[in-house]
Structures are given as structure tokens and as C-alpha cells.
Design a protein around this motif. Structure first.
Motif, PDB file in Angstrom:
ATOM      1  N   PHE A 226       0.806  -1.217   0.000  1.00  0.00           N
ATOM      2  CA  PHE A 226       0.000   0.000   0.000  1.00  0.00           C
ATOM      3  C   PHE A 226       0.841   1.271   0.000  1.00  0.00           C
ATOM      4  O   PHE A 226       0.323   2.367  -0.088  1.00  0.00           O
ATOM      5  CB  PHE A 226      -1.011  -0.037   1.154  1.00  0.00           C
ATOM      6  N   SER A 227       2.174   1.124   0.081  1.00  0.00           N
ATOM      7  CA  SER A 227       3.053   2.286  -0.082  1.00  0.00           C
ATOM      8  C   SER A 227       3.294   2.576  -1.561  1.00  0.00           C
ATOM      9  O   SER A 227       3.766   3.655  -1.909  1.00  0.00           O
ATOM     10  CB  SER A 227       4.406   2.030   0.578  1.00  0.00           C
ATOM     11  N   SER A 249      -8.860   5.254   4.253  1.00  0.00           N
ATOM     12  CA  SER A 249      -7.446   5.690   4.247  1.00  0.00           C
ATOM     13  C   SER A 249      -6.664   4.999   3.140  1.00  0.00           C
ATOM     14  O   SER A 249      -5.864   5.627   2.447  1.00  0.00           O
ATOM     15  CB  SER A 249      -6.772   5.367   5.581  1.00  0.00           C
ATOM     16  N   VAL A 253      -4.850   6.708  -0.091  1.00  0.00           N
ATOM     17  CA  VAL A 253      -3.421   6.578  -0.399  1.00  0.00           C
ATOM     18  C   VAL A 253      -3.259   6.284  -1.895  1.00  0.00           C
ATOM     19  O   VAL A 253      -2.454   6.906  -2.585  1.00  0.00           O
ATOM     20  CB  VAL A 253      -2.764   5.463   0.463  1.00  0.00           C
ATOM     21  N   ASN A 256      -4.268   9.438  -3.884  1.00  0.00           N
ATOM     22  CA  ASN A 256      -3.334  10.557  -3.696  1.00  0.00           C
ATOM     23  C   ASN A 256      -1.981  10.295  -4.328  1.00  0.00           C
ATOM     24  O   ASN A 256      -1.254  11.226  -4.651  1.00  0.00           O
ATOM     25  CB  ASN A 256      -3.137  10.844  -2.203  1.00  0.00           C
ATOM     26  N   MET A 257      -1.631   9.016  -4.476  1.00  0.00           N
ATOM     27  CA  MET A 257      -0.335   8.709  -5.085  1.00  0.00           C
ATOM     28  C   MET A 257      -0.506   8.277  -6.531  1.00  0.00           C
ATOM     29  O   MET A 257       0.319   7.542  -7.067  1.00  0.00           O
ATOM     30  CB  MET A 257       0.403   7.664  -4.258  1.00  0.00           C
TER      31      MET A 257
END
Lengths: 507, 79
Positions: A226-227, A249, A253, A256-257
Motif C-alpha cells: 500500500f506504499s 485511508s 493513499v 493521492n499517489m
């Protein structure tokens, strides 16, 4: 014959789809037949120890094997509690103090760690449990004795006194919720779910139980993915994931990425979310990327088995609007109670009340905590004629002009941060236990979704941060630490939280 | 200030514990998590005035200070 337990469903599904993959993780694809065989081996060992209606603590990484261990507990007429391998040891200790399990199921890789905290509990490794063949007759006999009000699992959530609360969920609550989910969203053997949530978090319940009930598959995704949304999306595509239920959330992520702008993306038909408020800005990015998919906003406390209301997103939203939490799931009743415990009806548009739940989905209370159970699970104040329990969520909601439920916030200090329910008091208790911390208080900046901790004492910020990280899970770590010369106090001599909140606003 | 020093300043706003060593594996040491990554990407884009392609936001490019600096240099040259 009516199916009443989880293992009834597994027996049926394993007979129907023996060679189909039920659960997959980075190292293993486990078919329904393997799942059944391995779960029954676990059950056989537990039965050999004479355990019945006992908690089985499962200390394993998120994996197919971990789910087989859960099901082993159920086959044997026991129930399970997941302990995450990444949880701080002090939290595990608190859970074990409440739970007092007779056994901890782990694997060889985590055996030493498990032995360090297990105390009196017997530590069993999955590898060793797989060696002997199961005593099939004994497992069948044990499974047939299970009734649907028997416990399925105990999940621990944050508690205000620093002691996590063990929410007890019965087999029928799980089946009620997951069968509703499957019927409402037409889940079948063609579906592949991509699981995001840890298994100790009830957002994962449909990921664990939909395969068992419908023959669908769940791909378990490691947290690290998830990074890196581009990589995450590529893996979802490769694994043919077509449905997800994630925390807002996690969805944010990805959005947003720029994860929704990559070329290699899965073909999703269902995007569901639960656990906190989904911001419309990021939701719209997801909807633009998946115009054909159904988007579902679910709401519910752990005490009502994951979700008790839902809203299928059916219209456009501007970023200043908030999403409804919708209407009750089938076989669930939602009561809105005023301060004086009077029923608020949908005609009373905008009037705020406490959301209370009635139905099969309700937990059987908190494990080994009659006092907290009695405070939250109470007699329905609208019914004076017979025994009928409702759960008071402490969540404030109102009806909008369409008759949909809208979420307003928490009644008390409990907050939602990154999808997790947190009692700020638990962080304060942990921080207060550290050397060199004389007083501390946490406040939550809802606008920026940030926990602030204020403290006075000799210790410096770095030491506090390190110490706290040993005591609370990552998601409870404050985003900002403020070292004060003196704590502001109000007229009663209590910490002036309003003043601290002002300070956060000005920052 | 060179790229690495500027990058270290950006990284330390996200996590004060980022070490000086440009080769430390920040991911396996859990010095950066997914919530840090969101902020890190936008902070890097702002500091170096670049826009990263989503396909470049992969572990190989974010594993260490050196890997990130190389990525930033490649983007700065390409403009």
C-alpha cells in the motif's frame, strides 16, 4: 437442511469447489479442499487437548494458513482471537490477560516470540499440527455440536482505561452479515477480493468469510504494497481481483499517489469501504477511474459485526458534501434515540440522536467484562414488555431529507483515525506510563486527521516517541508531539482540553 | 545544497529518524510507511519542482536516500 455454522458452509463449499483456490497470499495458494483438510488437522489437535468453548489465540502473519487456523478453532467447537505479529508485546500481554487462552497457535518462524509472551498457554506450531492425520470422526462430532449462538471470534478494540476490549461475535452474527453481503452485492465463485485490512480488524470479515460461503476467492495483500500504488494495482490485475472492501485511508493513499492513473489496473466491479468517513474528493477520483463499478459506503461498529448500515452511491457528490451511511442492512434495525431516549423518526429531518442497533448482528458483549457489557448492551428503552437488548454505539447521526442516515461524530472522546477506532485515553495511559512524563493529554484534530499529544516532564520528544511506539500500535501514534512547560488546567483542576484544542487549531 | 542534502531535509520532515547513510534500506527498516509515502511524494515534487509518474513510485526508487536522489536527478535532467 439449514446451514447454521461456518463449518457447515465450508463443508458444502469444499465439496462443490475442491480444487478452486480459496485464499492466496504471497507464498501460497490454498484450495478449498486443502483449507478443509488443514483446518480439520488443527481442530483434531485442539480436540486432543480436550479444549471446548475455549479461546484459541492465533499468532501468525496475515496468510492463508492463518485463516485455516481460525477455521480449525471453529471445527473443534472453540473460537479464535487473532494476534498480529506486528503488535507491540505490551498490547498482546493485555489481550492475553483478559483472554486467558489455553493455547497459542503460531508457526516455526514466530515460535520463540510466542513463547516469550504465552505464559501458561501452550504454544503449538502450525507445522507440527499438520503432521498427524486428523481424527475425522472426532472433528465431525465436535463440529456437529456447535450451535449458531456459539462464539466465532473475539476481536480486541481500543479501550479507554488502556485495556483493550474483547468484542465477542457469534457464528450467527458472522453468517448474518456475510450472507447479507453476498446476497446484496451478488457475490459468487467468480469474485476475487483483494484484502487490505489486517485480520484482527473487522473490516476483513467479508474477505475471510465470503469464500467459505460463496466459493469466491480472497487474495491477501501485504501492508507494504500500500506504499506503492502502481505496484499494488499491477498485482491486483495479475491476480484478477475484481472486488475490494478497504478502509477509506487505503483508498485515499492509492488516489493521492496517482495509483488510479496507471495503465495496468484491475477491472473492479465492486469498491466498498467502511471504518471511517470517505472523503468525496478521493471517492470521485475512484469513480472516474471505475465508472462501471458499484461503490458502497458501509458503516458499523465491531460490536455489530463489521457493518449495520450501507449506502450504494447513486448520485454525484461535490467535495463539500458528505456521504450518507444509508439505511440498515437486512435483518438489522437501527434506532435513533434522543437525549431522553425517545425515538427519532425519519420525518424529523436533521434531528441528531444516538445510533442504536437491534438484531442478530449484535455482539455477545465484551469478553470477561460484565461491567462494560452492561453499559453498552442495554435493554431497549422503547420496550418495557420483554427482554430485548440493543447496542448503544455512542455515534451521533441524523436523517437527511431522503430518509438516509448521516453520520455526525462520536458522543465521547473516542475517535476514528486511519480507519481504526481509538480511545485517546489509551494513548494517554500508555504515555503516562513512561519515565519522565509527568502529565499528558491527547487531542484529535479531525480536520487534519491528526492526533496531538501534549506533555510535561523531563523526557524529550524523541524518547517519548520511542517509548510510546513500544506500547501502542502504529496507528495510535500521535502525528505531533508538543513538550509543554506546564499543562493548562481548567477551573476544576483538570487538564483543559479545550485550550489544547485551540492550540492545535492555531498551529 | 546538493540533491542528497535537500532530499534528507525533506525526508526528515516526514521522519526525524532517517539516518545519514544514503544506502540504508529505509523500507525494510520501516522508516517509511504508506502514509509517509503520500506526504513524501508530494514534498519531493514540491521541493524539486518535478512531477513523478505513478509508474516510478515503486520500491526500487524509494528504497534508500541514494535511490531517491538518483530518481530526482533523472527527472531534473529530463526537463
Amino acid at each position: 437442511m439449514a446451514l447454521t455454522t461456518v463449518t457447515d458452509y465450508l463443508e458444502l463449499t469444499a465439496a462443490k469447489f475442491p480444487a478452486k483456490v480459496a485464499f492466496a497470499d504471497a507464498t501460497r495458494e490454498m484450495t478449498f479442499s486443502e483449507l478443509r483438510t488443514e483446518a480439520r488437522r488443527v481442530a483434531s489437535v485442539l480436540l486432543g487437548l480436550g479444549l471446548h468453548h475455549q479461546p484459541v489465540a492465533v499468532f501468525l502473519d496475515k496468510s492463508a494458513v492463518c485463516i485455516a487456523a481460525f477455521l480449525g478453532a471453529l471445527y473443534s467447537g472453540n473460537f479464535y482471537t487473532p494476534l498480529d505479529t506486528a503488535m507491540p508485546e505490551s498490547r498482546i500481554q493485555k489481550i492475553l490477560t483478559t483472554l486467558q487462552p489455553a493455547v497459542v497457535v503460531t508457526d516455526e518462524a514466530h515460535e520463540d516470540a510466542a513463547k516469550a509472551f504465552a505464559g501458561e498457554a501452550k504454544v503449538l506450531t502450525y507445522e507440527a499440527m499438520m503432521r498427524p492425520a486428523a481424527d475425522e470422526a472426532a472433528v465431525d462430532a465436535a463440529a456437529q455440536q456447535v450451535i449458531d449462538t456459539d462464539i466465532c471470534y473475539v476481536l480486541f478494540t481500543s479501550g479507554s482505561t488502556g485495556t483493550p476490549k474483547g468484542v465477542i461475535i457469534s457464528q450467527r452474527s458472522v453468517l448474518d452479515y456475510v450472507c447479507w453481503f453476498a446476497d446484496t452485492f451478488c457475490i459468487d465463485a467468480q469474485n476475487v477480493f483483494g484484502n487490505q485490512a489486517p485480520l484482527y480488524f473487522d473490516l476483513s470479515i467479508q474477505d475471510v468469510y465470503l469464500p467459505i460461503i460463496t466459493g469466491s476467492m480472497t487474495q491477501l495483500l501485504p501492508q507494504e504494497l500500500f506504499s506503492f500504488p502502481a505496484k499494488l494495482m499491477k498485482i491486483l490485475l495479475e491476480k484478477r481481483v475484481n472486488a475490494i472492501m478497504w478502509s477509506p485511508s487505503a483508498l485515499c493513499v492509492v488516489a493521492n499517489m496517482k495509483g488510479l492513473r496507471v495503465k495496468e489496473r484491475p477491472d473492479l466491479c465492486l469498491v466498498a469501504f467502511c471504518g471511517e468517513i470517505m472523503p468525496v474528493k478521493q471517492l470521485n477520483l475512484w469513480r472516474d477511474a471505475y465508472p462501471q463499478a458499484r461503490f458502497i459506503n458501509l458503516y458499523g461498529p465491531t460490536e455489530a459485526c463489521d457493518a449495520c448500515t450501507y449506502y450504494v452511491i447513486d448520485r454525484k457528490y461535490s467535495i463539500t458534501e458528505t456521504l450518507p451511511i444509508g439505511k440498515p442492512c437486512k435483518n438489522t434495525d437501527i434506532l435513533l434515540l434522543s437525549d431522553s431516549d425517545k425515538k427519532i423518526t425519519p420525518d424529523e429531518i436533521g434531528r441528531i440522536g444516538e445510533l442504536c442497533i437491534r438484531g442478530t448482528s449484535l455482539a455477545c458483549g465484551y469478553y470477561a467484562d460484565a461491567k462494560k457489557t452492561q453499559a453498552a448492551f442495554v435493554q431497549n428503552p422503547l420496550n418495557t414488555a420483554y427482554h430485548e437488548i440493543i447496542y448503544r454505539t455512542g455515534d451521533l447521526v441524523h436523517y437527511n431529507e431522503r430518509g438516509e442516515l448521516m453520520y455526525d461524530g462520536r458522543k465521547d472522546f473516542q475517535i476514528k483515525h486511519m480507519g481504526y477506532r481509538i480511545e485517546l485515553g489509551e494513548i494517554e495511559t500508555a504515555a503516562g506510563s513512561l519515565a519522565g512524563v509527568d502529565a499528558n493529554a491527547c487531542v484529535y484534530d479531525a480536520e487534519r486527521d491528526r492526533i496531538h499529544i501534549f506533555y510535561v516532564g523531563k523526557t524529550d520528544e524523541e524518547t517519548l516517541k520511542h517509548g510510546l511506539a513500544q506500547l501502542v500500535p502504529h496507528y495510535m501514534m500521535p502525528g505531533a508531539i508538543h513538550h509543554l512547560a506546564a499543562m493548562p488546567l481548567n477551573l476544576n483542576g483538570k487538564i483543559d482540553r479545550t485550550a489544547l484544542k485551540e492550540q492545535v487549531k492555531e498551529a | 545544497m546538493n540533491t542528497e542534502a535537500r532530499l534528507l531535509a525533506v525526508l526528515r520532515k516526514v521522519n526525524k529518524d532517517i539516518p545519514d547513510d544514503p544506502d540504508t534500506d529505509l523500507l525494510s527498516a520501516h522508516l517509511i510507511d504508506s502514509f509517509d509515502m503520500v506526504r513524501l511524494v508530494s514534498d519531493i515534487e514540491e521541493e524539486f519542482d518535478i512531477e513523478l509518474d505513478p509508474e516510478d513510485i515503486v520500491p526500487e526508487h524509494f528504497r534508500s536516500v541514494k535511490a531517491m536522489a538518483d530518481l530526482i536527478v533523472a527527472y531534473s535532467k529530463g526537463r
